[in-house]
Write a protein that holds these residues in place. Structure first.
Motif: not given
Length: 367
Positions: A198-220
């Motif tokens: 939903q953030l990506l949908r709200l983000w203004p088109k004239n700005r560079q698109e955000p990036l989400l990075e997830i860092i972690g090892e598999g657990a469950n």
């Protein structure tokens, strides 16, 4: 001049948040002038890390009742003014060492979420002189039940390891969110993927698109399961999100390069180690508000909570906060990191623990 002798007993088998708190207790007290011994479970991560920190102390094979003679022998040779217990079998074993301050740590998720039966809780803690907790919410819960003093002391972090790296800030050329921690349902990745979409949908088109990075090892949750969750939200790995598994060696630098840190957990977060580490690296927080997370937001610059908000309203708030965060200067980041040092450092933790122990020693324990 030494303040006294503290003995840490910790039977944890894993590198858990409670193990982290036990080690930080030892290191913080040592910085405040205490002589500290750390006895962990033999060959456990806690024991190995304690020796790496040059903390002396004999380990125990299981902290069972069969080791009561060893416990009494060590207590006689160490002569502790205070013994710290972290909730495992060492807490029962400590009944065999009366006439010393025995301080019981409480900081599990169930301590926040479950009902605390007054009689059972008092019986389990009756041999303890005081209760140590990592947050005000737990202080308030236990203070209403127990006769012993309840001491709230937030986790202290090694600021030599976690601090702001100016050279890292700005390395990401687009607004960047990071979630750090094991891949587990309790960490809330699936819910946050929906908010991020939903953030990506709200983000203004004239700005560079955000990036989400997830860092972690598999657990469950495995890495493949996490990828399927992202695909279900029509997120594209390598375009608007990415996953890094395995150990990160330059963690403080990676944290410093983050625009906004996300703690999306659905439960737990009583000790809040990752939240504190991000703040010490100068990074503002966007937190779910579970556990003790909101207690980390002691300064208005430290971030905000989306507790109680719908996903749509959370996404709107996230859009605003991410845009603000990615426009910050190095000076603003440095100021936030400095402010965090006054709250979350090992030195601050040590001073608080030492002051609480002085108060306890001024009274005659009932043992």
């Amino acid at each position: 001049m030494t303040q006294g002798v503290a003995w840490i007993l910790c039977s944890n088998r894993w590198n858990s948040a409670i193990t982290e708190y036990a080690l930080s207790t030892a290191r913080a007290l040592r910085l405040s002038g205490w002589t500290v011994f750390f006895s962990g479970l033999a060959d456990s991560p806690g024991e190995h890390r304690a020796r790496a920190y040059d903390l002396p102390g004999d380990s125990f094979k299981d902290f069972g009742l069969g080791e009561s003679l060893k416990l009494r022998r060590l207590k006689k040779s160490i002569g502790p003014d205070a013994v710290f217990l972290f909730g495992g079998p060492e807490t029962v074993l400590a009944r065999f060492i009366p006439n010393t301050l025995r301080i019981r740590f409480r900081g599990q998720d169930k301590d926040v979420t479950d009902r605390l039966p007054p009689l059972k809780t008092r019986l389990n803690m009756q041999h303890c002189s005081a209760v140590l907790v990592p947050s005000r919410i737990l202080h308030d819960r236990f203070q209403n039940i127990l006769w012993q003093p309840v001491m709230p002391v937030m986790l202290g972090i090694d600021t030599g390891k976690f601090h702001f790296h100016p050279a890292s800030y700005g390395m990401e050329r687009r607004p960047t969110l990071r979630i750090l921690g094991r891949l587990d349902p309790i960490k809330g990745h699936q819910t946050f993927f929906s908010i991020f979409r939903q953030l990506l949908r709200l983000w203004p088109k004239n700005r560079q698109e955000p990036l989400l990075e997830i860092i972690g090892e598999g657990a469950n949750i495995s890495a493949d399961q996490l990828r399927r969750m992202a695909t279900d939200q029509r997120l594209r790995e390598g375009e608007n999100w990415r996953l890094q598994t395995g150990r990160v060696e330059n963690l403080s630098e990676v944290m410093s390069a983050t625009d906004l840190a996300v703690i999306s957990s659905l439960g737990s977060e009583v000790i809040c180690r990752v939240a504190e580490e991000f703040l010490l690296c100068g990074v503002p927080l966007f937190v779910s508000g579970v556990g003790s997370l909101e207690e980390c937001l002691v300064d208005k610059s430290f971030g905000c909570s989306y507790r109680g908000l719908s996903e749509e309203r959370a996404a709107t708030l996230l859009t605003e906060k991410l845009w603000q965060a990615c426009q910050e200067t190095e000076a603003q980041r440095q100021a936030r990191a400095q402010a965090a040092r006054y709250v979350f450092s090992l030195e601050v933790m040590g001073r608080q623990l030492s002051a609480r122990l002085d108060e306890l020693r001024a009274e005659d324990p009932d043992d």
